[in-house]
Design an enzyme around this catalytic site. Structure first.
Site, short mmCIF file in Angstrom:
data_model
loop_
_atom_site.label_atom_id
_atom_site.label_comp_id
_atom_site.label_asym_id
_atom_site.label_seq_id
_atom_site.Cartn_x
_atom_site.Cartn_y
_atom_site.Cartn_z
N ASN A 9 -2.95 1.61 -8.15
CA ASN A 9 -1.98 2.23 -7.25
C ASN A 9 -0.63 2.20 -7.96
O ASN A 9 0.02 1.16 -8.02
CB ASN A 9 -1.92 1.44 -5.93
CG ASN A 9 -0.82 1.94 -5.00
OD1 ASN A 9 -0.22 2.99 -5.26
ND2 ASN A 9 -0.56 1.20 -3.94
N TRP A 10 -0.26 3.34 -8.52
CA TRP A 10 0.95 3.39 -9.34
C TRP A 10 2.22 3.37 -8.49
O TRP A 10 3.31 3.24 -9.03
CB TRP A 10 0.94 4.64 -10.24
CG TRP A 10 -0.10 4.63 -11.32
CD1 TRP A 10 -0.98 3.61 -11.60
CD2 TRP A 10 -0.36 5.67 -12.28
NE1 TRP A 10 -1.77 3.97 -12.67
CE2 TRP A 10 -1.41 5.21 -13.11
CE3 TRP A 10 0.19 6.93 -12.52
CZ2 TRP A 10 -1.93 5.99 -14.16
CZ3 TRP A 10 -0.30 7.70 -13.56
CH2 TRP A 10 -1.35 7.23 -14.37
N LYS A 11 2.09 3.55 -7.20
CA LYS A 11 3.26 3.59 -6.29
C LYS A 11 4.29 4.59 -6.83
O LYS A 11 3.90 5.57 -7.47
CB LYS A 11 3.84 2.19 -6.10
CG LYS A 11 2.76 1.19 -5.68
CD LYS A 11 3.27 -0.10 -5.16
CE LYS A 11 2.09 -1.00 -4.81
NZ LYS A 11 2.48 -2.24 -4.19
N HIS A 95 -1.68 2.23 3.61
CA HIS A 95 -1.16 1.15 2.75
C HIS A 95 -0.06 0.41 3.52
O HIS A 95 0.69 1.02 4.28
CB HIS A 95 -0.62 1.73 1.45
CG HIS A 95 -0.25 0.67 0.46
ND1 HIS A 95 0.95 0.00 0.53
CD2 HIS A 95 -0.94 0.14 -0.58
CE1 HIS A 95 0.98 -0.91 -0.45
NE2 HIS A 95 -0.14 -0.84 -1.13
N GLU A 97 2.75 -0.59 2.73
CA GLU A 97 4.10 -0.04 2.57
C GLU A 97 4.29 1.19 3.45
O GLU A 97 5.39 1.43 3.97
CB GLU A 97 4.36 0.28 1.08
CG GLU A 97 4.58 -1.01 0.29
CD GLU A 97 4.13 -0.96 -1.16
OE1 GLU A 97 3.98 0.14 -1.73
OE2 GLU A 97 3.92 -2.06 -1.74
N GLU A 167 -5.74 -5.99 1.82
CA GLU A 167 -4.53 -6.34 1.07
C GLU A 167 -3.62 -7.18 1.95
O GLU A 167 -2.84 -6.63 2.74
CB GLU A 167 -3.79 -5.06 0.66
CG GLU A 167 -4.58 -4.17 -0.27
CD GLU A 167 -3.67 -3.28 -1.11
OE1 GLU A 167 -3.71 -3.42 -2.33
OE2 GLU A 167 -2.91 -2.49 -0.54
N GLY A 173 2.69 -7.42 -4.51
CA GLY A 173 3.89 -7.38 -5.34
C GLY A 173 4.63 -8.70 -5.42
O GLY A 173 5.75 -8.76 -5.92
N SER A 212 -1.48 -8.53 -5.89
CA SER A 212 -1.24 -9.31 -7.13
C SER A 212 -2.52 -9.60 -7.92
O SER A 212 -2.64 -10.66 -8.52
CB SER A 212 -0.49 -10.61 -6.81
OG SER A 212 0.78 -10.30 -6.24
N GLY A 233 -1.78 -2.89 -8.01
CA GLY A 233 -0.46 -2.26 -8.08
C GLY A 233 0.18 -2.50 -9.43
O GLY A 233 -0.12 -1.82 -10.41
N GLY A 234 1.05 -3.50 -9.49
CA GLY A 234 1.85 -3.76 -10.70
C GLY A 234 1.05 -3.79 -11.99
O GLY A 234 1.45 -3.17 -12.99
P1 PGA Z 1 0.24 -5.39 -6.36
O1 PGA Z 1 0.06 -4.15 -5.35
O2 PGA Z 1 -1.01 -5.46 -7.19
O3 PGA Z 1 1.45 -5.06 -7.18
O4 PGA Z 1 0.42 -6.60 -5.53
C1 PGA Z 1 -1.17 -3.89 -4.74
C2 PGA Z 1 -1.03 -2.74 -3.78
O5 PGA Z 1 0.00 -2.62 -3.12
O6 PGA Z 1 -1.96 -1.93 -3.64
#
Ligand code: PGA
Length: 253
Positions: A9-11, A95, A97, A167, A173, A212, A233-234
Site C-alpha cells: 500500500n504505497w499510500k 482502510h 486512514e 490492520e 505506521g 508495521s 505500507g512503509g
Molecule cells: P504500515 O501501513 O505497514 O506502514 O504500518 C500498513 C497499512 O496502512 O496498510
C-alpha cells in the site's frame, strides 16, 4: 490451501521515476516467489503507469479506494469501471486512514465492497481496532461490527471472493507491530465469525495482517496458521524490504 498474498500500500507516495525504479527492482522477486500473489497499490493518478509497467509480469495492481457509485456528479471520485479500464485487480476498501481521516462509515464500506464485487474487482476489506478500543476490551466487538456490515449488505458469499486485511490502527505506521500471537488471535476470531455463516467459505477466505510489517517480523507473522500474507505500507516503498517480505510469504508455504 489459501495462496499467500503480499500487497504493498504505497499510500500518497511515489513519482513516475520512483515507481518505475521500484517496479524494476521487484520484477525478479515476483518471478522468484511464484507460489504467492504480489500486488502493489499506487495512488490513483499512477495506476495507468503502474498497470502498464506490470502488464505481463506477475505483479498485480490494486487501487487504494473507489466510489460506491457507478458514475455522475461525484467530484474527485473514481469508479470501479474506471479501475477495470486499467486492468486493476484489487481495491482497498475501508482502510483505517479512509475511516479515520475521511469519515468513511461501515455502511459506505459495505456499499463499496458490493460495488467492487459486482464489477469484477477483488475488494480488500480493511478492519481493525484503535488502541483505546483494544485497551477497553471492545476489540472483538469493533471488528465484528465492521465484518457484519459487509455480511448484512452482501451475505457470506462476498467472503468467497474478497480479501480481509486485519490492520490494528495502533500498529499502522507506528513501527509497533502486533505480535504473531496477537495477529493470530484476531485472524482466528474473524475466521470463526465467518464460519458461523459458512465453514467452507471461512476456510477459503484470505486474511492479511497489516500494521508495521517489516523484513524483520514477516517470517514470524506469516508462520501463523490464519495469517495468509500482509498488507504492507512503509516497507513496501523500499524494494529490498518488500522483497524480503515476499520471500517470507513464499517461505511460509
Ligand atoms: P504500515 O501501513 O505497514 O506502514 O504500518 C500498513 C497499512 O496502512 O496498510
Amino acid at each position: 490451501m489459501r495462496r499467500p498474498l503480499v500487497m504493498g500500500n504505497w499510500k500518497m507516495n511515489g513519482s513516475l521515476v520512483a515507481n518505475q525504479a521500484l517496479l524494476d527492482a521487484l520484477a525478479p522477486v515476483a518471478t522468484e516467489c511464484s507460489g504467492i500473489d504480489i500486488a502493489v497499490c499506487p495512488s490513483h493518478i499512477y495506476l495507468p503507469q503502474v498497470s502498464s509497467i506490470c502488464e505481463g509480469s506477475a505483479i498485480q495492481v490494486g487501487a487504494q479506494n473507489m466510489c460506491d457509485q457507478d458514475k455522475g456528479a461525484f467530484t474527485g471520485e473514481v469508479s470501479a469501471e474506471m479501475l477495470r479500464d486499467f486492468d486493476i485487480n484489487y481495491v482497498l476498501v475501508g482502510h483505517s486512514e479512509r475511516r479515520a481521516i475521511y469519515g468513511e462509515t461501515d455502511v459506505q464500506v459495505a456499499a463499496k465492497v458490493e460495488k467492487a464485487l459486482q464489477k469484477g474487482l477483488v475488494p480488500v476489506l480493511c478492519v481493525g481496532e484503535t488502541l483505546e478500543e483494544r485497551k477497553s476490551g471492545d476489540m472483538q466487538q469493533v471488528i465484528e461490527t465492521q465484518i457484519r456490515a459487509v455480511l448484512q449488505h452482501s451475505t457470506i458469499k462476498a467472503f468467497a471472493q474478497l480479501v480481509v486485511a486485519y490492520e490494528p490502527v495502533w500498529a499502522i505506521g507506528t513501527g509497533e507491530t502486533a505480535t504473531p500471537e496477537q495477529a493470530q488471535e484476531v485472524h482466528a476470531f474473524i475466521r470463526d465469525l465467518l464460519a458461523q455463516e459458512s465453514a467452507e467459505i471461512a476456510a477459503r477466505t484470505t486474511i492479511l495482517y497489516g500494521g508495521s510489517v517489516s523484513a524483520a517480523n514477516a517470517d514470524a507473522l506469516f508462520a501463523m496458521p490464519d495469517v495468509d500474507g500482509g498488507l504492507v505500507g512503509g516497507a513496501s516503498l523500499k524494494a529490498g524490504d518488500f522483497a524480503a517480505i515476499c520471500r517470507a510469504a513464499q517461505g511460509s508455504l
